[in-house]
Design an enzyme around this catalytic site. Structure first.
Site: not given
Ligand code: NAD
Length: 434
Positions: A124
């Site tokens: 990561k």
């Molecule tokens: P992103 O940046 O597209 O979206 C993140 C979301 O979280 C946004 O809507 C943001 O407003 C919200 N957020 C941030 N801080 C917040 C808070 N304090 N309270 C409430 N909401 C809050 O990110 P993503 O890619 O959707 O990732 C989200 C989660 O999923 C992370 O934990 C990431 O590690 C995990 N994840 C992502 C992927 C991927 O392919 N993108 C894969 C596996 C896991």
């Protein structure tokens, strides 16, 4: 049954450069590792390898800002374990990113990749930055300088980054271009989650949300819960949360609450997806959406719902919040959203948790497809991708569920058991050198 050892009762070994607590991400991961040890048999001899990242790189990322000043940002790339193949895992831009957080996220990637039997280790990356405060030009400079700095450890056979929080296909395109410029050849396989016309895969953008939906569909079936009419609450409306929400609505469910960093919106009759997505895009978050009522953020955890999808940050479901949840099923779209003592509360309350390390594995599964397609320069249709991903996730979940039933353990400990057996068998067979 699960052994419920708090992180503080671990043997007195550890790393000199981090001080995990019971609620920090690395502390959460270490507690999860302690719980799986009784199920590893003689392989437990190798378990210390899971408590140490193989390689942690900290880099200084200086850039010239639009106003002519020079600013320095701290970046990381952690390769937690490479026993089963090259490192694989996302890149996060967030002002709270720390080495310890990136270590935990890398370790969860090791577990996730092994749980779905992908030929990858876990890695990561992150930069401690608020990307919303940078111009597009500054963001590009930051990404390119960071890519150059970590160039010594990444590559299609070494370690392959992908999007995570606040990173996207454009950032992957800049990374691929920078790595390729330094190498003197176009090397598309160095990152996944690229734009489709630059070696990206169809279906990758929504793959993580789709995986959350697929595991949710399977879990609901086992619980005897009908998705048609099910009430779903989603925290985080980014890449993962919004794609999962759309698929649940497609299956007849209602999104009764959504929360992001701009606020919390609820509507017991269900939020309308099209206008919600359009409003979130226009305003940079869901907080301005008028198709539901605004409630205070903490009340999100009291929402009447059947399914809760945390899809934002780590550490969101504390023991106190776990006591208040009304859902029957928690689908961990985010990495590490539930603290270990909250896991115990949820188990005691009979709330089923599909853990991150299988629930959100759809993204890395399609990243694996992208990497394979880049090597062969032959690209699959979106239907092929979605069908293959669905089958891999369903098969992996079945194996995990059988393990959970056999030992009467949680799905999380069962996922760790399946994964750790694969990782430590690879470690044992490779042996130590010299
Ligand atoms: P992103 O940046 O597209 O979206 C993140 C979301 O979280 C946004 O809507 C943001 O407003 C919200 N957020 C941030 N801080 C917040 C808070 N304090 N309270 C409430 N909401 C809050 O990110 P993503 O890619 O959707 O990732 C989200 C989660 O999923 C992370 O934990 C990431 O590690 C995990 N994840 C992502 C992927 C991927 O392919 N993108 C894969 C596996 C896991």
């Amino acid at each position: 049954m699960d052994t419920r050892s708090p992180v503080s009762s671990r043997p007195a070994h550890g790393l000199s450069y981090v001080a995990p607590t019971a609620t920090s991400p690395w502390g959460t991961y270490l507690a999860q590792i302690e719980r799986v040890l009784p199920y590893l048999g003689p392989l437990a001899r190798w378990a210390e390898t899971l408590r140490r990242p193989k390689r942690s790189l900290i880099v200084d990322v200086p850039i010239e800002m639009d106003d002519g000043t020079v600013r320095h940002f701290e970046g990381y790339r952690v390769q937690h374990n490479l026993s089963r193949g090259p490192g694989k895992g996302g890149l996060r831009y967030h002002p709270d990113v720390t080495l310890e957080e990136v270590m935990a996220l890398a370790a969860w990637m090791t577990i996730k990749n092994a749980a779905v039997n992908l030929p990858f280790g876990g890695a990561k990356g992150g930069i401690r930055v608020d990307p919303k405060k940078l111009s597009l030009k500054e963001l590009e400079k930051l990404t390119r300088r960071y890519t150059s700095e970590i160039g010594i450890v990444i590559g299609p056979q070494q370690d392959i980054p992908a999007p995570d929080m606040n990173t996207n296909a454009q950032i992957m395109a800049w990374m691929m271009d920078t790595y390729s410029a330094n190498a003197g050849a176009t090397i598309t396989g160095v990152v996944t989650g690229k734009p489709v016309h630059l070696g990206g895969s169809l279906g990758r953008v929504k793959a993580t949300g789709r995986g959350v939906f697929v595991t949710g569909r399977e879990a609901a079936r086992r619980l005897g819960m009908d998705l048609d009419g099910a009430r779903v609450a989603v925290q985080g409306f980014g890449n993962v949360g919004s794609a999962a929400a759309e698929l649940f609505v497609g299956a007849g469910a209602k999104i009764v609450a959504v929360q992001d960093h701009t606020g919390t919106i609820a509507n017991p009759a269900g939020l309308e997806m099209g206008p919600l997505i359009a409003s979130a895009r226009l305003h940079g978050g869901v907080g301005e959406f008028r198709g539901g009522g605004r409630i205070d953020d903490e009340s999100f955890w009291d929402i009447d719902c059947d399914i809760l999808v945390p899809a934002a940050l780590e550490g969101q479901i504390t023991a106190a919040r776990a006591q208040r949840l009304k859902s029957r099923l928690v689908l961990e779209g985010a990495n590490g959203p539930t603290l270990p003592d909250a896991d115990d509360v949820l188990a005691d309350r009979g709330i089923l948790v599909v853990p991150d390390v299988i629930c959100n594995a759809g993204g890395v599964t399609v990243s694996y497809f992208e990497w394979v397609q880049d090597f062969s320069s032959f690209f699959w249709t979106e239907d092929e991708i979605n069908l293959r991903m669905d089958k891999i996730i369903v098969d992996a979940l079945k194996r995990i569920w059988d393990t959970a039933d056999q030992h009467r353990i949680s799905l999380r400990t069962a996922t760790f058991a399946v994964a750790c057996e694969r990782i430590l068998t690879a470690r044992q067979e490779r042996g130590l050198y010299p």
